[in-house]
Structure formats: structure tokens, C-alpha cells
Design an enzyme around this catalytic site. Structure first.
Site, PDB file in Angstrom:
ATOM      1  N   HIS A  82       0.851  -1.196   0.000  1.00 14.54           N
ATOM      2  CA  HIS A  82       0.000   0.000   0.000  1.00 14.54           C
ATOM      3  C   HIS A  82       0.878   1.234   0.000  1.00 14.54           C
ATOM      4  O   HIS A  82       1.864   1.306   0.716  1.00 14.54           O
ATOM      5  CB  HIS A  82      -0.893   0.012   1.248  1.00 14.54           C
ATOM      6  CG  HIS A  82      -1.940   1.066   1.222  1.00 14.54           C
ATOM      7  ND1 HIS A  82      -3.202   0.855   0.706  1.00 14.54           N
ATOM      8  CD2 HIS A  82      -1.927   2.351   1.625  1.00 14.54           C
ATOM      9  CE1 HIS A  82      -3.911   1.961   0.810  1.00 14.54           C
ATOM     10  NE2 HIS A  82      -3.156   2.896   1.356  1.00 14.54           N
ATOM     11  N   ASP A 161     -14.333   3.265   6.560  1.00 11.66           N
ATOM     12  CA  ASP A 161     -13.294   4.073   5.896  1.00 11.66           C
ATOM     13  C   ASP A 161     -13.853   4.802   4.688  1.00 11.66           C
ATOM     14  O   ASP A 161     -13.460   5.935   4.399  1.00 11.66           O
ATOM     15  CB  ASP A 161     -12.101   3.196   5.488  1.00 11.66           C
ATOM     16  CG  ASP A 161     -10.990   4.066   4.908  1.00 11.66           C
ATOM     17  OD1 ASP A 161     -10.492   4.937   5.640  1.00 11.66           O
ATOM     18  OD2 ASP A 161     -10.644   3.911   3.717  1.00 11.66           O
ATOM     19  N   ARG A 168     -13.303  13.231   5.632  1.00  4.46           N
ATOM     20  CA  ARG A 168     -12.002  13.868   5.943  1.00  4.46           C
ATOM     21  C   ARG A 168     -11.535  14.708   4.765  1.00  4.46           C
ATOM     22  O   ARG A 168     -10.934  15.766   4.942  1.00  4.46           O
ATOM     23  CB  ARG A 168     -10.969  12.786   6.262  1.00  4.46           C
ATOM     24  CG  ARG A 168     -11.192  12.124   7.623  1.00  4.46           C
ATOM     25  CD  ARG A 168     -10.380  10.851   7.739  1.00  4.46           C
ATOM     26  NE  ARG A 168      -8.963  11.075   7.539  1.00  4.46           N
ATOM     27  CZ  ARG A 168      -8.110  10.170   7.054  1.00  4.46           C
ATOM     28  NH1 ARG A 168      -8.530   8.972   6.714  1.00  4.46           N
ATOM     29  NH2 ARG A 168      -6.853  10.458   6.910  1.00  4.46           N
ATOM     30  N   SER A 183      -6.933   4.146   8.702  1.00  3.33           N
ATOM     31  CA  SER A 183      -7.549   3.998   7.380  1.00  3.33           C
ATOM     32  C   SER A 183      -6.781   2.974   6.540  1.00  3.33           C
ATOM     33  O   SER A 183      -7.356   2.031   5.982  1.00  3.33           O
ATOM     34  CB  SER A 183      -7.566   5.368   6.685  1.00  3.33           C
ATOM     35  OG  SER A 183      -7.719   5.248   5.303  1.00  3.33           O
ATOM     36  N   LYS A 187      -7.879  -1.323   6.003  1.00  3.32           N
ATOM     37  CA  LYS A 187      -8.114  -1.884   4.663  1.00  3.32           C
ATOM     38  C   LYS A 187      -7.176  -3.067   4.409  1.00  3.32           C
ATOM     39  O   LYS A 187      -7.566  -4.076   3.835  1.00  3.32           O
ATOM     40  CB  LYS A 187      -7.901  -0.801   3.598  1.00  3.32           C
ATOM     41  CG  LYS A 187      -9.080   0.154   3.517  1.00  3.32           C
ATOM     42  CD  LYS A 187      -8.880   1.236   2.489  1.00  3.32           C
ATOM     43  CE  LYS A 187      -7.858   2.239   2.917  1.00  3.32           C
ATOM     44  NZ  LYS A 187      -7.940   3.560   2.345  1.00  3.32           N
TER      45      LYS A 187
HETATM   46  N1  URA Z   1      -4.401   6.529   2.073  1.00  2.00           N
HETATM   47  C1  URA Z   1      -5.413   5.914   2.717  1.00  2.00           C
HETATM   48  O1  URA Z   1      -5.820   4.819   2.355  1.00  2.00           O
HETATM   49  N2  URA Z   1      -5.986   6.538   3.761  1.00  2.00           N
HETATM   50  C2  URA Z   1      -5.566   7.739   4.213  1.00  2.00           C
HETATM   51  O2  URA Z   1      -6.106   8.217   5.179  1.00  2.00           O
HETATM   52  C3  URA Z   1      -4.508   8.376   3.531  1.00  2.00           C
HETATM   53  C4  URA Z   1      -3.930   7.735   2.454  1.00  2.00           C
END
Ligand code: URA
Length: 425
Positions: A82, A161, A168, A183, A187
Site C-alpha cells: 500500500h 473508511d 475527511r 484507514s 483496509k
Molecule cells: N491513504 C489511505 O488509504 N488513507 C488515508 O487516510 C490516507 C492515504
């Protein structure tokens, strides 16, 4: 419980309990905690922070807000990756098939771009026919058969999220370490991989503007992963300039193909091989960077990429098609010197304005538009030489060109750059 009391508690710098955090997330997902209260809470977290225990509770409450993917039907150690967001970041397009070419399964869910940042899904969707919405069953089947799949995140995964990120985004509460960490990690945990590589971008084009904040974010996420039994490594990477040479969806697909064909820039190719080496090591496959790069030189990674594109309905002929735009504008240097700055944020915004990105979620993209840089930071440039080419489907005004050039920083003395700044494991 009342949301107002919990907002006040956080506003006054006190810790929320596990039950209170669970109640807030449950309430936000079922609609009983409205957006305005959640945004007040996010702002209170911005000012007062969260303890390690609170971040962990928030992450797990978010994981449980939706379905969790079970990848156990896929043999071997499943490794995920990620990035916390960047400009010109086509790394996953190369990294996923490269790692899979060593027999390590990569079952990856990616996201879309927003604002100045690009998203892997948008890039893949610029390939005619490429399907990003696949059932869980087919996703697992594809990884079993071809070793790699990159798809969109299912609507049911980490529902909290989806809501919170959109909130946000419009309440100036994105760049908050506890909220980014929960967040990202919710995931990744829900997506079911056994091991996770986190690319934490640092610099003017990233959410983390300085190395100290990036270190805290990386350490927080690594600890969250480890606490739930996922091997997790974070790499701090430079996002002061765009990754590689291109920004824009199809342009980045073409650059990814160039890299996969062994014709990419040496620095980006090596950077991706280094990331692949870490992902492989997380799956207990120990290789040198040179051995990893051999799978680029011998075409094994490209073959995997093509297999993935075909498996997801993509058209191989369209894959290699050059971009089609009505207007190509070369940007020439007015002086001799060295490129010392290509601010990722500014060029990400420029590319967004000519259609390569979205200002708001509902914007349509123009897959063909973007920028290709002929020079990167640290390289010499002569007067009249090409710095970049803009690919647009609109007229590029003198004003736009002047602004573009203003952002290219040229000096008499060169500077050094480094893609991987630090590894945190
Ligand atoms: N990437 C994400 O998945 N979440 C965030 O809050 C910031 C970057």
C-alpha cells in the site's frame, strides 16, 4: 452514550475507551452518528492525537465495519502493498507482476486517485476492457491461476473508511497520523494478506511533508500490522518529485510497460526491484536485487503483467497504443544548469487540471492527458532543451506554460536524490 460527550472528551485531551470507539464507528456506519459529529471528532483528534491503544481500537473497529476477505484458499504467503499516495506513482503496476513472477501470490485491492494524487485503479481502467470490479470468488480464482490480480476495493470492505475518508477529504482532516494509520491498516487487515509492505511517501507531494512525521506514521502502521499477526514492513520513499517520468493514466501505463520491458530509467527500475526484494522476503523468498531485476530483463514480469491484463478482460493491442491527444506541447528550458526541483504537488495539480485527475470524486477523467518529463532532479539541462512534454486535449495558454516553467527549479549546482529514504520493520 452520546456522541457530543465523546467529542468533548477527546477535545479535552482524554482517552476514549475501546467501547466508546466501537460505539462511534458503529453509529457512524449505521447513520446514528451524523457527519457533523464525526467531523468534529476528526478535528479533535487532529489537535489532541490518539494513544497507541486508541489507534489500535479504531483500526479494529473499522476492520469489523465491513466484510473481511479470506484468502486462505490461495496457497503460499500472500503479500500486499500500500502506498500512502503520490504523483506519477505507477509502482504497483510493475511491482505486483514482478513479485508474482517469483511464484509469490499477489491479491491486491487498489484505490482511485483524488486531487493531486493518482490511483492505480484509474491507470488500469485506461486499458480498454480492463475490469476492476470482480467477485471475490473470481478474484481468488484469478490469483490461483495467474498468481496476480489488481482489482477495486469491494463496497463492503471497511465501510467506515469509505464514509470517513470522504468526510475527511472535505473537512481538512486527511493528514492526521492516527486517521491515516487506521484507514490504511484497516483496509490492509480486512483485505486478508499475510504480509504487508507499506510505501510511506514523504515530501511536498505526500501527506507526510517531513521525515519525522513519516517515521511516526510508518512505525504506527508497522506496529498495528504486527499486533494482528501480519508481517509488516514500511519503506519511507521520496515524494518531493513525481515518481519516474510520467504523470497521467495512460502515460503511466506506457511508462510501466517500458520499465517492464527493461527500457525504463535505471533509478526507478532499481527502486521497484528493491521494493520487490522486500515483498519477496516477507514471503520467505530471499533474492538479491540483481536476481529480482533479472525477471525484468528476461521478460518474466512483463509476461505476468500481460497475463493479468488478459485475465481481467483487458485488450493487449490497446495496452501498447500510444496516447491520443489533440495537443502536445514541449516545455523548453530558458537556461543552462541542473534541475534541482520538480515539486510533485504542483505538477500533480497541473496534470489534474488538464483532466488526468479528479478535483472531486465525481469528476470524469481524461485517460490520455498528462505530462512526460525528459529530465529529473539532479540532471543537467541546456538552454532550449526539452524539460517536459504536456499531453492535452485543450489549448495550453501562455499563462499555464509560464506557471509550469516557474515550478521547474534550475540551479548552477546539482543535487542528489534517493528514492528509498529509510526502511522501518
Ligand atoms: N491513504 C489511505 O488509504 N488513507 C488515508 O487516510 C490516507 C492515504
Amino acid at each position: 452514550m452520546r456522541a457530543v460527550d465523546l467529542i468533548q472528551k477527546k477535545r479535552d485531551g482524554l482517552e476514549l475507551t475501546t467501547e466508546e470507539i466501537q460505539w462511534l464507528i458503529d453509529g457512524y456506519v449505521d447513520g446514528s452518528v451524523p457527519d457533523y459529529q464525526m467531523s468534529a471528532l476528526a478535528m479533535a483528534i487532529y489537535f489532541k492525537g490518539m494513544s497507541t491503544r486508541e489507534i489500535s481500537d479504531l483500526t479494529m473497529a473499522m476492520v469489523h465495519s465491513g466484510e473481511e476477505i479470506d484468502l486462505s484458499a490461495i496457497a503460499g504467503v500472500k503479500v500486499d502493498k500500500h502506498s500512502t499516495g503520490g504523483v506519477g506513482d505507477k509502482v504497483t503496476l510493475i511491482l505486483a507482476p514482478l513479485v508474482a513472477s517469483f511464484g509469490v501470490p499477489v491479491a491486491k485491492m487498489s484505490g482511485r486517485g483524488l486531487g493531486h494524487t493518482g490511483g492505480t485503479l484509474d491507470k488500469l481502467e485506461s486499458i480498454k476492457g480492463y475490469q476492476i470490479e470482480i467477485s471475490q470468488e473470481d478474484f481468488i480464482k484469478q490469483v490461483q491461476e495467474t498468481g496476480v490480480a489488481v482489482i477495486g476495493q469491494s463496497d463492503n470492505l471497511v465501510k467506515a473508511d469509505k464514509l470517513l475518508y470522504a468526510l475527511r477529504d472535505v473537512t481538512a482532516t486527511v493528514d492526521i497520523i492516527p486517521l491515516i494509520a487506521s484507514s490504511v491498516m484497516s483496509k490492509k487487515i480486512a483485505a486478508g494478506a499475510d504480509a504487508i509492505l507499506l510505501d510511506v511517501t514523504v515530501g511536498e507531494g505526500a501527506f507526510m511533508k517531513n521525515i519525522e512525521d513519516a517515521r511516526v506514521l510508518a512505525r504506527t502502521m508497522v506496529d498495528l500490522g504486527k499486533a494482528v499477526g501480519r508481517k509488516t514492513v514500511a519503506v519511507l520513499t521520496d515524494m518531493s518529485q513525481p515518481v519516474g517520468t510520467s504523470i497521467g493514466n495512460r502515460l503511466e501505463i506506457l511508462e510501466a510497460l517500458e520499465i517492464l520491458q527493461g527500457n525504463g530509467r535505471a533509478d526507478v527500475t532499481e527502486f521497484i526491484c528493491e521494493l520487490a526484494q522486500i515483498m519477496l522476503s516477507l514471503a520467505n523468498v530471499e533474492k538479491t536485487v540483481e536476481e529480482v531485476c533479472q525477471h525484468i530483463e528476461n521478460g518474466a514480469a512483463l509476461k505476468k503483467f500481460e497475463e493479468m491484463v488478459v485475465a481481467q478482460g483487458g485488450d493487449l493491442e490497446d495496452l501498447y497504443r500510444p496516447v491520443q491527444v489533440s495537443n502536445q506541447v514541449d516545455v523548453l528550458s530558458d537556461e543552462d544548469g541542473y534541475i534541482v526541483g520538480l515539486p510533485a504537488l504542483e505538477f500533480g495539480l497541473f496534470a489534474m487540471r488538464i483532466g488526468a485527475g479528479r478535483a472531486v470524486k465525481t469528476d470524469d477523467l481524461d485517460y490520455e492527458t498528462g505530462i512526460v518529463f525528459h529530465k529529473k532532479v539532479g540532471e543537467a539541462i541546456a538552454e532550449g532543451e526539452k524539460i517536459a512534454t504536456i499531453y492535452a486535449n485543450e489549448n495550453i495558454s501562455e499563462n499555464m506554460l509560464t506557471n509550469f516553467k516557474k515550478n521547474v527549479k534550475i540551479d548552477k549546482v546539482s543535487v542528489k536524490t534517493k528514492e528509498i529514504i529509510e526502511i522501518i520493520s
